[in-house]
Design a protein around this motif. Structure first.
Motif, mmCIF file in Angstrom:
data_model
loop_
_atom_site.group_PDB
_atom_site.id
_atom_site.type_symbol
_atom_site.label_atom_id
_atom_site.label_comp_id
_atom_site.label_asym_id
_atom_site.label_seq_id
_atom_site.Cartn_x
_atom_site.Cartn_y
_atom_site.Cartn_z
ATOM 1 N N HIS A 31 0.852 -1.192 0.000
ATOM 2 C CA HIS A 31 0.000 0.000 0.000
ATOM 3 C C HIS A 31 0.888 1.241 0.000
ATOM 4 O O HIS A 31 1.483 1.594 1.022
ATOM 5 N N ASN A 32 0.977 1.893 -1.150
ATOM 6 C CA ASN A 32 1.899 3.020 -1.296
ATOM 7 C C ASN A 32 1.611 4.160 -0.328
ATOM 8 O O ASN A 32 2.525 4.734 0.260
ATOM 9 N N ASP A 33 0.327 4.488 -0.148
ATOM 10 C CA ASP A 33 -0.017 5.639 0.686
ATOM 11 C C ASP A 33 0.425 5.439 2.138
ATOM 12 O O ASP A 33 0.807 6.401 2.818
ATOM 13 N N ASP A 34 0.357 4.196 2.614
ATOM 14 C CA ASP A 34 0.701 3.915 4.009
ATOM 15 C C ASP A 34 2.099 3.328 4.169
ATOM 16 O O ASP A 34 2.559 3.130 5.294
ATOM 17 N N ASP A 35 2.771 3.022 3.049
ATOM 18 C CA ASP A 35 4.106 2.416 3.067
ATOM 19 C C ASP A 35 4.126 1.117 3.872
ATOM 20 O O ASP A 35 5.030 0.882 4.677
ATOM 21 N N ILE A 36 3.094 0.280 3.666
ATOM 22 C CA ILE A 36 3.029 -1.017 4.349
ATOM 23 C C ILE A 36 2.500 -2.070 3.372
ATOM 24 O O ILE A 36 1.886 -1.737 2.362
ATOM 25 N N TYR A 140 6.576 3.264 -15.897
ATOM 26 C CA TYR A 140 6.509 3.635 -14.486
ATOM 27 C C TYR A 140 6.559 2.398 -13.599
ATOM 28 O O TYR A 140 7.318 2.336 -12.621
ATOM 29 N N LEU A 141 5.758 1.388 -13.933
ATOM 30 C CA LEU A 141 5.750 0.181 -13.115
ATOM 31 C C LEU A 141 7.087 -0.548 -13.185
ATOM 32 O O LEU A 141 7.536 -1.130 -12.191
ATOM 33 N N LEU A 142 7.735 -0.526 -14.338
ATOM 34 C CA LEU A 142 9.044 -1.160 -14.449
ATOM 35 C C LEU A 142 10.046 -0.514 -13.497
ATOM 36 O O LEU A 142 10.890 -1.199 -12.903
ATOM 37 N N ARG A 143 9.937 0.808 -13.325
ATOM 38 C CA ARG A 143 10.833 1.500 -12.396
ATOM 39 C C ARG A 143 10.450 1.262 -10.941
ATOM 40 O O ARG A 143 11.312 1.126 -10.081
ATOM 41 N N ARG A 144 9.147 1.236 -10.647
ATOM 42 C CA ARG A 144 8.682 1.253 -9.260
ATOM 43 C C ARG A 144 8.292 -0.113 -8.710
ATOM 44 O O ARG A 144 8.386 -0.344 -7.500
ATOM 45 N N ALA A 145 7.821 -1.005 -9.574
ATOM 46 C CA ALA A 145 7.352 -2.316 -9.109
ATOM 47 C C ALA A 145 7.568 -3.328 -10.224
ATOM 48 O O ALA A 145 6.629 -3.824 -10.841
ATOM 49 N N GLU A 146 8.840 -3.636 -10.473
ATOM 50 C CA GLU A 146 9.201 -4.496 -11.595
ATOM 51 C C GLU A 146 8.613 -5.898 -11.434
ATOM 52 O O GLU A 146 8.839 -6.571 -10.428
ATOM 53 N N LEU A 147 7.864 -6.333 -12.438
ATOM 54 C CA LEU A 147 7.262 -7.663 -12.417
ATOM 55 C C LEU A 147 8.307 -8.705 -12.791
ATOM 56 O O LEU A 147 8.872 -8.668 -13.884
ATOM 57 N N GLN A 148 8.566 -9.653 -11.883
ATOM 58 C CA GLN A 148 9.587 -10.662 -12.120
ATOM 59 C C GLN A 148 9.002 -12.060 -12.320
ATOM 60 O O GLN A 148 9.742 -13.000 -12.613
ATOM 61 N N GLY A 149 7.688 -12.196 -12.161
ATOM 62 C CA GLY A 149 7.079 -13.495 -12.383
ATOM 63 C C GLY A 149 5.595 -13.457 -12.117
ATOM 64 O O GLY A 149 5.103 -12.595 -11.379
ATOM 65 N N PHE A 150 4.875 -14.389 -12.739
ATOM 66 C CA PHE A 150 3.430 -14.479 -12.564
ATOM 67 C C PHE A 150 3.021 -15.941 -12.589
ATOM 68 O O PHE A 150 3.406 -16.694 -13.492
ATOM 69 N N LYS A 171 9.577 -6.560 -7.631
ATOM 70 C CA LYS A 171 10.700 -5.920 -6.960
ATOM 71 C C LYS A 171 10.319 -4.460 -6.742
ATOM 72 O O LYS A 171 10.168 -3.696 -7.700
ATOM 73 N N LEU A 172 10.133 -4.071 -5.476
ATOM 74 C CA LEU A 172 9.633 -2.741 -5.135
ATOM 75 C C LEU A 172 10.770 -1.746 -4.936
ATOM 76 O O LEU A 172 11.662 -1.966 -4.112
ATOM 77 N N ALA A 173 10.733 -0.638 -5.687
ATOM 78 C CA ALA A 173 11.743 0.404 -5.516
ATOM 79 C C ALA A 173 11.634 1.045 -4.138
ATOM 80 O O ALA A 173 12.642 1.448 -3.544
ATOM 81 N N ALA A 174 10.422 1.142 -3.589
ATOM 82 C CA ALA A 174 10.214 1.810 -2.296
ATOM 83 C C ALA A 174 10.915 1.096 -1.152
ATOM 84 O O ALA A 174 11.365 1.729 -0.192
ATOM 85 N N THR A 175 11.012 -0.227 -1.234
ATOM 86 C CA THR A 175 11.609 -0.997 -0.138
ATOM 87 C C THR A 175 12.913 -1.678 -0.539
ATOM 88 O O THR A 175 13.669 -2.128 0.333
#
Length: 200
Positions: A31-36, A140-150, A171-175
Protein backbone atom coordinates in the motif's frame (compact mmCIF):
# COMPACT_ATOMS: atom_id res chain seq x y z
CA UNK A 1 -18.62 -29.91 -9.31
CA UNK A 2 -20.81 -32.38 -11.19
CA UNK A 3 -19.37 -34.03 -14.29
CA UNK A 4 -20.22 -32.22 -17.52
CA UNK A 5 -21.80 -34.56 -20.07
CA UNK A 6 -21.04 -34.80 -23.76
CA UNK A 7 -18.16 -33.37 -25.80
CA UNK A 8 -16.23 -30.48 -24.34
CA UNK A 9 -15.14 -28.18 -27.16
CA UNK A 10 -13.64 -25.85 -24.55
CA UNK A 11 -11.75 -28.67 -22.86
CA UNK A 12 -10.90 -27.87 -19.24
CA UNK A 13 -12.34 -24.35 -19.67
CA UNK A 14 -15.86 -25.75 -20.12
CA UNK A 15 -16.97 -25.33 -16.45
CA UNK A 16 -16.23 -21.58 -16.54
CA UNK A 17 -18.96 -20.60 -19.01
CA UNK A 18 -21.39 -18.17 -17.35
CA UNK A 19 -21.35 -15.38 -14.78
CA UNK A 20 -19.89 -15.62 -11.29
CA UNK A 21 -19.70 -13.69 -8.01
CA UNK A 22 -17.69 -14.02 -4.83
CA UNK A 23 -17.59 -12.08 -1.57
CA UNK A 24 -14.51 -13.46 0.19
CA UNK A 25 -11.59 -12.28 -1.97
CA UNK A 26 -8.29 -11.49 -0.25
CA UNK A 27 -5.62 -9.29 -1.85
CA UNK A 28 -2.14 -9.00 -0.28
CA UNK A 29 -0.23 -6.05 -1.70
CA UNK A 30 2.02 -3.09 -0.97
CA UNK A 31 0.00 0.00 0.00
CA UNK A 32 1.90 3.02 -1.30
CA UNK A 33 -0.02 5.64 0.69
CA UNK A 34 0.70 3.91 4.01
CA UNK A 35 4.11 2.42 3.07
CA UNK A 36 3.03 -1.02 4.35
CA UNK A 37 2.14 -4.43 2.99
CA UNK A 38 -1.40 -5.36 3.95
CA UNK A 39 -4.53 -7.30 3.07
CA UNK A 40 -7.64 -5.99 1.34
CA UNK A 41 -10.85 -8.02 1.27
CA UNK A 42 -13.14 -7.65 -1.72
CA UNK A 43 -16.30 -8.55 -3.65
CA UNK A 44 -15.77 -9.80 -7.20
CA UNK A 45 -17.74 -10.40 -10.40
CA UNK A 46 -16.57 -12.44 -13.39
CA UNK A 47 -18.02 -13.24 -16.80
CA UNK A 48 -16.81 -15.93 -19.25
CA UNK A 49 -18.31 -15.94 -22.75
CA UNK A 50 -17.48 -18.41 -25.58
CA UNK A 51 -15.87 -16.95 -28.71
CA UNK A 52 -15.78 -18.30 -32.30
CA UNK A 53 -13.16 -20.91 -33.09
CA UNK A 54 -9.79 -19.26 -33.83
CA UNK A 55 -7.82 -20.79 -36.71
CA UNK A 56 -4.14 -20.05 -37.37
CA UNK A 57 -3.13 -22.28 -40.29
CA UNK A 58 -3.38 -25.80 -38.87
CA UNK A 59 -3.85 -24.54 -35.30
CA UNK A 60 -7.43 -24.50 -34.01
CA UNK A 61 -8.24 -22.79 -30.73
CA UNK A 62 -11.47 -22.78 -28.75
CA UNK A 63 -11.89 -20.18 -26.06
CA UNK A 64 -13.59 -17.66 -23.87
CA UNK A 65 -13.37 -13.92 -23.54
CA UNK A 66 -13.62 -12.84 -19.94
CA UNK A 67 -13.72 -9.92 -17.55
CA UNK A 68 -13.14 -9.82 -13.80
CA UNK A 69 -13.87 -6.80 -11.61
CA UNK A 70 -13.36 -6.35 -7.86
CA UNK A 71 -14.55 -3.82 -5.26
CA UNK A 72 -13.15 -3.36 -1.76
CA UNK A 73 -15.62 -4.29 0.95
CA UNK A 74 -17.45 -1.12 1.91
CA UNK A 75 -16.89 0.38 -1.55
CA UNK A 76 -19.21 -1.85 -3.61
CA UNK A 77 -21.17 1.17 -4.88
CA UNK A 78 -17.99 2.98 -5.86
CA UNK A 79 -15.26 2.63 -8.50
CA UNK A 80 -13.68 -0.87 -8.50
CA UNK A 81 -10.08 -1.20 -7.35
CA UNK A 82 -9.28 -3.97 -9.84
CA UNK A 83 -10.36 -4.57 -13.43
CA UNK A 84 -9.05 -7.05 -16.00
CA UNK A 85 -10.10 -8.33 -19.39
CA UNK A 86 -8.71 -11.13 -21.50
CA UNK A 87 -9.05 -14.44 -23.28
CA UNK A 88 -8.72 -18.04 -22.16
CA UNK A 89 -7.82 -20.35 -25.05
CA UNK A 90 -7.77 -24.16 -25.37
CA UNK A 91 -5.24 -25.69 -27.76
CA UNK A 92 -6.27 -29.34 -27.69
CA UNK A 93 -3.61 -30.55 -30.12
CA UNK A 94 -0.75 -29.19 -28.00
CA UNK A 95 -2.45 -29.76 -24.64
CA UNK A 96 -2.16 -26.11 -23.68
CA UNK A 97 -4.46 -23.61 -22.01
CA UNK A 98 -3.50 -19.97 -22.62
CA UNK A 99 -4.52 -17.02 -20.46
CA UNK A 100 -4.05 -13.66 -22.17
CA UNK A 101 -4.90 -10.86 -19.75
CA UNK A 102 -4.65 -7.07 -19.66
CA UNK A 103 -4.87 -5.18 -16.37
CA UNK A 104 -6.11 -1.59 -16.33
CA UNK A 105 -2.89 -0.35 -14.75
CA UNK A 106 -0.79 -1.05 -17.84
CA UNK A 107 0.20 -4.71 -17.56
CA UNK A 108 -0.22 -7.38 -20.24
CA UNK A 109 0.46 -11.06 -19.55
CA UNK A 110 0.26 -14.19 -21.64
CA UNK A 111 0.52 -17.24 -19.38
CA UNK A 112 0.39 -20.90 -20.29
CA UNK A 113 -0.61 -24.16 -18.64
CA UNK A 114 -0.26 -27.76 -19.74
CA UNK A 115 -3.69 -29.40 -19.47
CA UNK A 116 -5.97 -32.27 -20.44
CA UNK A 117 -9.64 -32.08 -21.46
CA UNK A 118 -11.19 -32.61 -18.03
CA UNK A 119 -8.54 -31.29 -15.65
CA UNK A 120 -9.97 -29.72 -12.50
CA UNK A 121 -6.85 -27.64 -11.72
CA UNK A 122 -5.08 -25.33 -14.21
CA UNK A 123 -1.70 -23.79 -13.28
CA UNK A 124 -0.65 -20.84 -15.45
CA UNK A 125 2.85 -19.37 -15.54
CA UNK A 126 4.57 -16.43 -17.26
CA UNK A 127 8.02 -14.82 -16.95
CA UNK A 128 9.51 -11.55 -18.26
CA UNK A 129 11.39 -11.91 -21.54
CA UNK A 130 9.86 -15.24 -22.52
CA UNK A 131 8.79 -15.30 -26.19
CA UNK A 132 5.63 -17.37 -25.61
CA UNK A 133 4.42 -16.95 -22.04
CA UNK A 134 5.69 -13.53 -21.00
CA UNK A 135 4.98 -10.26 -19.20
CA UNK A 136 4.89 -6.62 -20.33
CA UNK A 137 4.43 -3.54 -18.15
CA UNK A 138 4.52 0.23 -18.53
CA UNK A 139 7.65 2.29 -17.85
CA UNK A 140 6.51 3.63 -14.49
CA UNK A 141 5.75 0.18 -13.11
CA UNK A 142 9.04 -1.16 -14.45
CA UNK A 143 10.83 1.50 -12.40
CA UNK A 144 8.68 1.25 -9.26
CA UNK A 145 7.35 -2.32 -9.11
CA UNK A 146 9.20 -4.50 -11.59
CA UNK A 147 7.26 -7.66 -12.42
CA UNK A 148 9.59 -10.66 -12.12
CA UNK A 149 7.08 -13.50 -12.38
CA UNK A 150 3.43 -14.48 -12.56
CA UNK A 151 1.62 -17.66 -11.59
CA UNK A 152 -2.08 -18.32 -11.26
CA UNK A 153 -4.26 -21.33 -10.53
CA UNK A 154 -7.87 -22.05 -11.47
CA UNK A 155 -9.51 -24.81 -9.42
CA UNK A 156 -12.97 -26.28 -10.10
CA UNK A 157 -14.30 -27.38 -6.71
CA UNK A 158 -16.59 -30.34 -6.03
CA UNK A 159 -19.30 -28.04 -4.61
CA UNK A 160 -19.65 -26.20 -7.93
CA UNK A 161 -17.58 -23.16 -6.95
CA UNK A 162 -14.49 -21.93 -8.76
CA UNK A 163 -11.33 -20.73 -6.99
CA UNK A 164 -8.71 -18.53 -8.61
CA UNK A 165 -5.38 -17.63 -7.06
CA UNK A 166 -2.56 -15.48 -8.41
CA UNK A 167 0.96 -14.48 -7.39
CA UNK A 168 2.71 -11.49 -8.94
CA UNK A 169 6.40 -11.37 -7.95
CA UNK A 170 7.44 -7.72 -7.69
CA UNK A 171 10.70 -5.92 -6.96
CA UNK A 172 9.63 -2.74 -5.13
CA UNK A 173 11.74 0.40 -5.52
CA UNK A 174 10.21 1.81 -2.30
CA UNK A 175 11.61 -1.00 -0.14
CA UNK A 176 14.33 -2.51 -2.29
CA UNK A 177 12.74 -5.88 -1.59
CA UNK A 178 11.01 -8.56 -3.62
CA UNK A 179 7.44 -9.27 -2.54
CA UNK A 180 4.60 -11.56 -3.57
CA UNK A 181 1.41 -9.70 -4.46
CA UNK A 182 -1.21 -12.42 -4.05
CA UNK A 183 -4.93 -12.76 -4.64
CA UNK A 184 -7.39 -15.51 -3.80
CA UNK A 185 -11.13 -15.60 -4.40
CA UNK A 186 -13.86 -18.25 -4.45
CA UNK A 187 -16.72 -17.59 -6.88
CA UNK A 188 -20.16 -19.17 -7.30
CA UNK A 189 -22.10 -19.16 -10.56
CA UNK A 190 -25.03 -16.72 -10.69
CA UNK A 191 -25.98 -17.18 -14.36
CA UNK A 192 -25.70 -20.13 -16.74
CA UNK A 193 -25.57 -19.80 -20.50
CA UNK A 194 -27.89 -22.73 -21.16
CA UNK A 195 -31.29 -22.96 -22.88
CA UNK A 196 -32.93 -24.62 -19.89
CA UNK A 197 -32.01 -22.15 -17.14
CA UNK A 198 -30.99 -18.54 -16.69
CA UNK A 199 -29.68 -18.92 -13.14
CA UNK A 200 -28.11 -21.60 -10.99
Amino acid sequence: MSEILGPQRLGPLTPLVGEWEGNDGIDLSYHNDDDITGQTTYFEKAKFTPIPKQENGQQKLEGLKYEMTAWRHGEEAMIPFHDEVGFLLWDKADGQVIRTVVFGRGIAIQAGATAKDRDKVLRFKADPGEPCYGILQNKYLLRRAELQGFTSTFTFNDDGTFTHESDLVLKLAATGQVMHHTDKSVLHRVKRYHPSAETA
